[in-house]
Design an enzyme around this catalytic site. Sequence first.
Site, PDB file in Angstrom:
ATOM      1  N   SER A  12    -125.645  15.892  72.957  1.00 39.83           N
ATOM      2  CA  SER A  12    -126.547  15.093  72.126  1.00 39.83           C
ATOM      3  C   SER A  12    -127.840  14.750  72.850  1.00 39.83           C
ATOM      4  CB  SER A  12    -125.853  13.808  71.655  1.00 39.83           C
ATOM      5  OG  SER A  12    -125.489  12.996  72.750  1.00 39.83           O
ATOM      6  N   SER A 126    -120.971  19.373  88.135  1.00 40.00           N
ATOM      7  CA  SER A 126    -120.631  18.369  89.130  1.00 40.00           C
ATOM      8  C   SER A 126    -121.935  17.683  89.534  1.00 40.00           C
ATOM      9  CB  SER A 126    -119.930  19.012  90.328  1.00 40.00           C
ATOM     10  OG  SER A 126    -119.491  18.022  91.233  1.00 40.00           O
ATOM     11  N   TYR A 140    -119.267   7.364  91.235  1.00 42.62           N
ATOM     12  CA  TYR A 140    -119.757   8.611  90.668  1.00 42.62           C
ATOM     13  C   TYR A 140    -119.557   9.759  91.656  1.00 42.62           C
ATOM     14  CZ  TYR A 140    -123.102  11.989  88.753  1.00 42.62           C
ATOM     15  OH  TYR A 140    -123.705  13.118  88.255  1.00 42.62           O
ATOM     16  N   LYS A 144    -117.182  13.038  91.119  1.00 45.31           N
ATOM     17  CA  LYS A 144    -117.762  14.386  91.120  1.00 45.31           C
ATOM     18  C   LYS A 144    -117.199  15.216  92.274  1.00 45.31           C
ATOM     19  CE  LYS A 144    -120.357  14.365  87.453  1.00 45.31           C
ATOM     20  NZ  LYS A 144    -120.152  15.318  86.363  1.00 45.31           N
TER      21      LYS A 144
END
Length: 177
Positions: A12, A126, A140, A144
């Site tokens: 989106s 990633s 985060y 990842k």
Amino acid sequence: REGKVVFITGTSRGIGKTPAEHFEKLGYVVYGSSRQGGGGNPKMLTLDITDPASCQAAVDEIVRKEGRLDILVNNVSFHCVGCQQEFTIEELRSITDTNYFGTVNMMKAATGQMLKQRFGRIINVSSVGGEVGMPFSAGYSGAKHAVTGYSYSVRLELKLYNVFVSIVSPAGVQTGT
């Protein structure tokens, strides 16, 4: 390329929107997803990447309509900035559920079809932060890093069946989100 079916999560806005447009220009059949769905666009699916049943339903819908799924691009990402001691375990779980387990959920949902076809490509987005770590982004970066390790392992399992796993690790990207 003609007739190849691509599913890109998180199209989106941000990083996912551009590859969707690129694949379409090349003649691929492209499906995208967002949490809200496509507002009338039948190729924009509603997807909660943290829910394995939602992931499987999205793949099943594509296969029902197209008869195949050739490429999966796991793009959904969630990034919060702050000192590690400021985050609650619930917040860290949310980051991990989206970034790591969401990727795992989609890979598991798509792999069965790709194995049946004896062909497939999985591209996991990633982050450079998952390879070297970034200050104020421990949750985060950790999630990842898990995506990267999982992808390397699954790559070795699936390549014997003509299903290939790749990782893209962008650095900071201005996405407007």
